[in-house]
Motif scaffolding. Structure first.
Motif, PDB file in Angstrom:
ATOM      1  N   LEU A   1       0.879  -1.197   0.163  1.00 42.23           N
ATOM      2  CA  LEU A   1       0.161  -0.058  -0.057  1.00 42.23           C
ATOM      3  C   LEU A   1       0.670   1.152  -0.005  1.00 42.23           C
ATOM      4  O   LEU A   1       0.404   2.207  -0.877  1.00 42.23           O
ATOM      5  N   GLY A   2       1.987   1.244   0.732  1.00 39.84           N
ATOM      6  CA  GLY A   2       2.890   2.249   0.946  1.00 39.84           C
ATOM      7  C   GLY A   2       3.603   2.558  -0.681  1.00 39.84           C
ATOM      8  O   GLY A   2       3.533   3.479  -1.026  1.00 39.84           O
ATOM      9  N   ILE A   3       3.934   1.349  -1.373  1.00 43.01           N
ATOM     10  CA  ILE A   3       4.410   1.632  -2.570  1.00 43.01           C
ATOM     11  C   ILE A   3       3.300   2.195  -3.744  1.00 43.01           C
ATOM     12  O   ILE A   3       3.625   2.977  -4.658  1.00 43.01           O
ATOM     13  N   LEU A   4       2.304   1.595  -3.566  1.00 43.44           N
ATOM     14  CA  LEU A   4       1.381   2.275  -4.417  1.00 43.44           C
ATOM     15  C   LEU A   4       0.806   3.602  -4.194  1.00 43.44           C
ATOM     16  O   LEU A   4       0.819   4.519  -5.340  1.00 43.44           O
ATOM     17  N   ALA A   5       0.993   4.059  -2.974  1.00 44.78           N
ATOM     18  CA  ALA A   5       0.650   5.522  -2.530  1.00 44.78           C
ATOM     19  C   ALA A   5       1.815   6.400  -3.135  1.00 44.78           C
ATOM     20  O   ALA A   5       1.786   7.508  -3.243  1.00 44.78           O
ATOM     21  N   ALA A   6       2.994   5.661  -3.146  1.00 44.39           N
ATOM     22  CA  ALA A   6       4.082   6.588  -3.540  1.00 44.39           C
ATOM     23  C   ALA A   6       4.753   6.496  -4.795  1.00 44.39           C
ATOM     24  O   ALA A   6       5.163   7.310  -5.508  1.00 44.39           O
ATOM     25  N   LYS A   7       4.585   5.553  -5.350  1.00 48.44           N
ATOM     26  CA  LYS A   7       5.293   4.798  -6.522  1.00 48.44           C
ATOM     27  C   LYS A   7       4.510   4.502  -7.860  1.00 48.44           C
ATOM     28  O   LYS A   7       5.033   4.295  -9.046  1.00 48.44           O
ATOM     29  N   SER A   8       3.261   4.311  -7.846  1.00 46.30           N
ATOM     30  CA  SER A   8       2.593   3.983  -8.926  1.00 46.30           C
ATOM     31  C   SER A   8       2.352   5.232  -9.760  1.00 46.30           C
ATOM     32  O   SER A   8       2.637   6.366  -9.706  1.00 46.30           O
ATOM     33  N   LYS A   9       1.746   5.080 -11.081  1.00 43.32           N
ATOM     34  CA  LYS A   9       2.005   6.130 -12.405  1.00 43.32           C
ATOM     35  C   LYS A   9       1.060   7.166 -11.670  1.00 43.32           C
ATOM     36  O   LYS A   9       1.185   8.548 -11.615  1.00 43.32           O
ATOM     37  N   ARG A  10      -0.070   6.734 -10.790  1.00 42.78           N
ATOM     38  CA  ARG A  10      -0.949   7.891 -10.475  1.00 42.78           C
ATOM     39  C   ARG A  10      -0.320   8.553  -9.532  1.00 42.78           C
ATOM     40  O   ARG A  10      -0.589  10.034  -9.519  1.00 42.78           O
ATOM     41  N   ALA A  11       0.439   8.036  -8.553  1.00 41.15           N
ATOM     42  CA  ALA A  11       1.122   8.975  -7.705  1.00 41.15           C
ATOM     43  C   ALA A  11       2.057   9.834  -8.233  1.00 41.15           C
ATOM     44  O   ALA A  11       2.331  10.986  -7.946  1.00 41.15           O
ATOM     45  N   VAL A  12       2.947   9.195  -9.230  1.00 40.44           N
ATOM     46  CA  VAL A  12       3.960   9.891  -9.934  1.00 40.44           C
ATOM     47  C   VAL A  12       3.665  11.081 -10.608  1.00 40.44           C
ATOM     48  O   VAL A  12       4.031  11.997 -10.621  1.00 40.44           O
ATOM     49  N   ASP A  13       2.467  10.982 -11.318  1.00 34.57           N
ATOM     50  CA  ASP A  13       1.823  11.949 -12.169  1.00 34.57           C
ATOM     51  C   ASP A  13       0.687  13.032 -11.425  1.00 34.57           C
ATOM     52  O   ASP A  13       0.363  13.902 -11.932  1.00 34.57           O
ATOM     53  N   GLY A  14       0.827  12.454 -10.007  1.00 36.72           N
ATOM     54  CA  GLY A  14      -0.067  13.490  -9.233  1.00 36.72           C
ATOM     55  C   GLY A  14      -1.467  13.447  -9.622  1.00 36.72           C
ATOM     56  O   GLY A  14      -2.147  14.232  -9.293  1.00 36.72           O
ATOM     57  N   LEU A  15      -2.026  12.257 -10.043  1.00 35.86           N
ATOM     58  CA  LEU A  15      -3.592  12.187 -10.669  1.00 35.86           C
ATOM     59  C   LEU A  15      -3.970  11.653  -8.950  1.00 35.86           C
ATOM     60  O   LEU A  15      -3.363  11.641  -7.918  1.00 35.86           O
ATOM     61  N   ASP A  16      -5.360  11.399  -9.137  1.00 35.48           N
ATOM     62  CA  ASP A  16      -6.108  10.725  -7.847  1.00 35.48           C
ATOM     63  C   ASP A  16      -5.474   9.791  -7.271  1.00 35.48           C
ATOM     64  O   ASP A  16      -5.080   8.906  -8.341  1.00 35.48           O
ATOM     65  N   PRO A  17      -5.200   9.357  -6.272  1.00 35.08           N
ATOM     66  CA  PRO A  17      -4.562   8.056  -5.784  1.00 35.08           C
ATOM     67  C   PRO A  17      -5.335   6.665  -6.272  1.00 35.08           C
ATOM     68  O   PRO A  17      -6.564   6.896  -6.720  1.00 35.08           O
ATOM     69  N   VAL A  18      -4.429   5.655  -6.295  1.00 35.89           N
ATOM     70  CA  VAL A  18      -5.015   4.505  -6.724  1.00 35.89           C
ATOM     71  C   VAL A  18      -6.156   4.094  -5.544  1.00 35.89           C
ATOM     72  O   VAL A  18      -6.143   4.097  -4.644  1.00 35.89           O
ATOM     73  N   LYS A  19      -7.415   3.516  -6.322  1.00 34.80           N
ATOM     74  CA  LYS A  19      -8.420   3.257  -5.371  1.00 34.80           C
ATOM     75  C   LYS A  19      -8.278   1.946  -4.448  1.00 34.80           C
ATOM     76  O   LYS A  19      -7.881   0.891  -5.131  1.00 34.80           O
ATOM     77  N   GLU A  20      -7.912   2.014  -3.291  1.00 34.63           N
ATOM     78  CA  GLU A  20      -7.648   0.768  -2.629  1.00 34.63           C
ATOM     79  C   GLU A  20      -8.690  -0.130  -2.105  1.00 34.63           C
ATOM     80  O   GLU A  20      -9.727   0.612  -1.429  1.00 34.63           O
ATOM     81  N   HIS A  21      -8.706  -1.397  -2.373  1.00 36.86           N
ATOM     82  CA  HIS A  21      -9.805  -2.184  -1.601  1.00 36.86           C
ATOM     83  C   HIS A  21      -8.921  -3.475  -0.671  1.00 36.86           C
ATOM     84  O   HIS A  21      -8.237  -3.908  -1.295  1.00 36.86           O
ATOM     85  N   LEU A  22      -9.445  -3.802   0.273  1.00 31.30           N
ATOM     86  CA  LEU A  22      -8.953  -4.748   1.166  1.00 31.30           C
ATOM     87  C   LEU A  22      -9.670  -5.851   0.785  1.00 31.30           C
ATOM     88  O   LEU A  22     -10.938  -6.020   0.973  1.00 31.30           O
ATOM     89  N   LEU A  23      -8.942  -6.908   0.464  1.00 25.83           N
ATOM     90  CA  LEU A  23      -9.664  -8.315   0.265  1.00 25.83           C
ATOM     91  C   LEU A  23      -9.012  -9.368   1.295  1.00 25.83           C
ATOM     92  O   LEU A  23      -7.873  -9.654   1.150  1.00 25.83           O
ATOM     93  N   ILE A  24      -9.782  -9.727   2.251  1.00 28.64           N
ATOM     94  CA  ILE A  24      -9.286 -10.713   3.381  1.00 28.64           C
ATOM     95  C   ILE A  24      -9.548 -12.173   3.014  1.00 28.64           C
ATOM     96  O   ILE A  24     -10.959 -12.511   2.398  1.00 28.64           O
ATOM     97  N   THR A  25      -8.532 -13.084   2.725  1.00 30.75           N
ATOM     98  CA  THR A  25      -8.909 -14.491   2.211  1.00 30.75           C
ATOM     99  C   THR A  25      -8.390 -15.421   3.297  1.00 30.75           C
ATOM    100  O   THR A  25      -7.877 -14.910   4.188  1.00 30.75           O
ATOM    101  N   ARG A  26      -8.771 -16.611   3.150  1.00 32.06           N
ATOM    102  CA  ARG A  26      -8.430 -17.792   4.138  1.00 32.06           C
ATOM    103  C   ARG A  26      -8.952 -17.327   5.518  1.00 32.06           C
ATOM    104  O   ARG A  26      -8.162 -17.618   6.486  1.00 32.06           O
TER     105      ARG A  26
END
Lengths: 278, 271
Positions: free
Chosen positions: B156-181
C-alpha cells in the motif's frame, strides 16, 4: 490613471539587536578587551548591527572618539548603528560621526513580561551580571536577558547557534505512513495525521507530533537537538529516540503508557515518557 | 472508461491468483468485457487455475517484443464469453517485462475491454512493480496473520508513492482490502487476526472476506475458478466482492462470524 504599486512600506519591526555597553571612556582599554573577546568567538560577528549604550559614562564630560571606535568595531564585524543614553555632548558627537540616536527616555512597557530567552546576548566586559542599566523600551525592542549575558570571562559554548536559524516550515503528512516508508523532516518539525505502522520510520530534526497510533519508529532531534520532543496520540511504537537517546520495547510497552497519549523528552541522558493529561 | 485493477499482496501464497481468476470471471459474468493478465513471468500459474494451460501458444513477452499481435496471444476463457486471458511467459525471465511495453499493451487493451485485471507476482520486485504501476484500483489480498498484513502495508505504501497515478499527481489508486482464508472459528479462538484487527492496521475500505475452504484447492486443481463452484461459500463470497466492486454497497459482509449449526444439522451430522 492606473494605481502605482506602492514603492515601499514603513513599519516598526521588533528585531533583536546587540548592545555594546560602554563602561569606560578609556577607549584603549575598551578596544583592548573587545579585541580579546571578539577574537575568542571568531566569526561571531559579521556586519552585525550593534547599538552603543552610553548610560554608564553619561556623567563623564569626555566624549569617546566615535569615528575611531566605529572603524575599530567594523574591523571586528560589528556595525555601530546608534547610541542609547549618554550626555548631550556625547550624543552630539555620535551624530557628528554618523551614528543614529535611540530615544533617551525610559519608557516602561505597559505589561511586564517575563524575560524572553534571547538570541542576542549583550557583551559587557567586566560588568556585573546584575548591574545592568535599565533599557528604554523602543519601537525597536532591544532584548537583554541577564541569564544570557556574555561576559568577557565566560565562554559561550556555541556562538554559531546564536545566529538566527533559517526557518523551515513544519512538514505535515496526512496519509498513513506504511511499513518500509521513511519520512525525514530535515531541519524542521514533523506532524503526522495518519497511522504510522510497524516498520515505518519518522525522522525529524525538530519535534514530532503524531495524531494517530505510532506503531513504527519515531526519531526526533535527529541532528542532536536535545530539546526535541515527541507527542503521540497512541503509543504502540517499536522505537522512540530523541537526540540519539533511544528506547526499544522488547517486552512490550508498559501498561500505563500503551495506547495512551504521551510525550517523550530528554532529561539529561534519560528518555522520559510521560502520559499526556487529557 | 476502462479500468486497470491490480491484484496484489506482497506476500506469496495468500490467494492472489485464485482471486484474480475468480474476480475477473465474476466481472465477466456481470457483463463486463474483461481481460486478466498474468504478470508472474517465469512462474506462470494463472493459466492453470483458469484451466487453459494447454491452449497457451504465445504470451505477454511475445507481445511486448512485437513477435505476435495481442489478438494472437489472448486466450478466450472456457467458462465466460466476456473473459480473455493473457498468459505470462514460463521460459523468459522477469526483466523482459518493461514499463513501456506494458503500457502499450494496456492502452491497446483499453480500446476493447472494460476491465483489465493484473495478477501481480509476490514480492516487491520489478514484476510486482510493473503489475501495479498503471493500476487505477487495487485489490490488496491479505491473510489474517501478521506477516501478510505487514507485507500488504508495504505494498500500500508503494502504491501510494510510486504508482503512475502517484508519480503523475493524479487521484490516488483506489484501494480495496480483500481478506482471504478467513476462519472465524480460529479468530474467535484468538489464533487469527480479526477483520477489525486488520482494518485497524491497514485502514483501507474492506471489499470482502473470503472464508478458508477446502474447495479452493479442488477448484484450482480442476482448473476452474472458485467462483464457478456450486453451493460454495467461497463462490458466494467472491460474487459479493464483485458486486461491491460494481458499486452495490448494500451487500452484507458475510462469512465473518462463526455460523451456528442448526439442531437438525448437528443431528444429521452435516458439515
Amino acid at each position: 490613471m492606473a494605481h502605482a504599486e506602492p514603492a515601499f512600506k514603513l513599519k516598526i519591526a521588533n528585531l533583536s539587536l546587540f548592545v555594546l555597553y560602554v563602561n569606560t571612556t578609556d577607549m584603549a582599554q575598551l578596544k583592548n578587551q573587545l579585541d580579546t573577546r571578539v577574537n575568542k568567538t571568531h566569526n561571531f560577528f559579521s556586519n552585525t548591527p550593534v547599538a552603543l549604550d552610553l548610560s554608564a559614562i553619561a556623567n563623564s564630560n569626555i566624549s569617546p572618539d566615535f569615528a575611531d571606535l566605529m572603524s575599530f568595531m567594523l574591523d571586528h564585524g560589528m556595525h555601530a548603528t546608534g547610541v542609547i543614553g549618554g550626555s548631550t555632548e556625547q550624543r552630539e558627537a555620535a551624530v557628528q560621526s554618523g551614528l543614529g540616536l535611540f530615544p533617551d527616555t525610559i519608557v516602561k512597557p505597559a505589561i511586564k513580561t517575563a524575560p524572553v530567552p534571547t538570541t542576542a546576548p549583550s557583551i559587557t566586559p567586566n560588568a556585573e551580571k546584575n548591574n545592568q542599566p535599565e533599557l528604554p523600551e523602543l519601537g525597536l525592542t532591544i532584548d537583554t536577558n541577564n541569564n544570557n549575558v556574555l561576559d568577557s570571562d565566560t565562554q559561550r559554548q556555541n556562538p554559531v547557534s546564536q545566529v538566527p536559524p533559517t526557518f523551515r516550515p513544519t512538514m505535515i503528512i496526512n496519509k498513513p505512513v506504511r511499513t518500509g516508508q521513511r519520512i525525514y523532516a530535515e531541519g524542521s518539525n514533523l506532524v503526522v495525521l495518519g497511522v504510522v505502522n510497524a516498520g515505518a520510520e519518522l525522522i525529524a530534526d525538530g519535534d514530532i507530533h503524531i495524531y494517530a497510533p505510532l506503531r513504527g519508529r519515531a526519531i526526533a532531534g535527529a541532528q542532536g537537538n536535545e530539546n526535541a520532543r515527541i507527542f503521540v496520540h497512541s503509543l504502540e511504537a517499536e522505537l522512540i529516540s530523541v537526540a540519539g537517546c533511544f528506547k526499544v520495547f522488547e517486552n512490550g510497552i508498559p501498561e500505563n503508557l500503551r495506547g495512551k497519549p504521551v510525550q517523550v523528552h530528554l532529561n539529561g541522558s534519560d528518555l522520559i515518557i510521560q502520559p499526556l493529561l487529557s | 472508461m476502462s479500468k486497470v485493477i491490480v491484484v496484489t499482496s506482497g506476500k506469496g501464497g495468500v490467494g492472489k491468483t485464485t482471486t484474480s481468476a475468480s474476480f475477473s470471471s465474476g466481472l465477466a459474468l456481470r457483463g463486463n468485457k474483461t481481460v486478466v493478465i498474468d504478470f508472474d513471468v517465469g512462474l506462470r500459474n494463472l493459466d492453470l487455475i483458469m484451466g487453459c494451460e494447454r491452449r497457451v501458444v504465445y504470451d505477454i513477452i511475445n507481445v511486448i517484443n512485437g513477435e505476435v499481435t495481442l489478438k494472437q496471444a489472448l486466450i478466450k476463457d472456457k467458462n465466460c464469453d466476456n473473459l480473455y486471458i493473457l498468459p505470462a511467459s514460463q521460459t523468459r525471465d522477469k526483466d523482459a517485462l518493461n514499463l513501456e511495453g506494458v503500457e502499450r499493451i494496456l492502452n491497446e487493451l483499453k480500446e476493447s475491454f472494460d476491465c483489465i485485471v493484473c495478477d501481480s507476482p509476490a514480492g516487491i520486485e520489478s514484476g510486482a512493480f510493473t503489475a501495479m504501476y498503471f493500476a487505477d484500483e487495487a485489490l490488496v489480498v491479505t491473510n489474517p496473520e501478521v506477516s501478510s498484513v505487514r507485507d500488504s502495508d508495504r505494498i500500500l505504501g508503494i502504491l501510494a508513492a510510486k504508482s503512475k497515478r502517484a508519480v503523475d499527481g493524479l487521484d490516488p489508486v483506489k484501494e480495496h482490502l480483500l481478506i482471504t482464508r478467513y476462519d472465524p472459528k480460529r479468530v474467535e479462538a484468538g489464533e487469527m487476526l480479526s477483520v477489525t484487527d486488520i482494518q485497524e492496521i491497514l485502514r483501507i475500505p474492506l471489499i470482502g472476506v473470503i472464508p478458508e475452504s477446502e474447495s479452493v484447492l479442488q477448484a484450482s486443481n480442476a482448473g476452474t475458478p472458485a467462483i464457478h463452484l456450486d453451493k460454495s461459500d467461497v463462490a458466494e463470497a467472491y460474487r459479493d466482492v464483485v458486486g461491491r466492486f460494481m458499486g452495490d454497497e448494500r451487500l452484507p459482509m458475510r462469512f465473518v462470524t462463526v455460523e451456528k449449526k442448526s439442531f437438525l444439522k448437528r443431528l444429521l451430522g452435516g458439515r
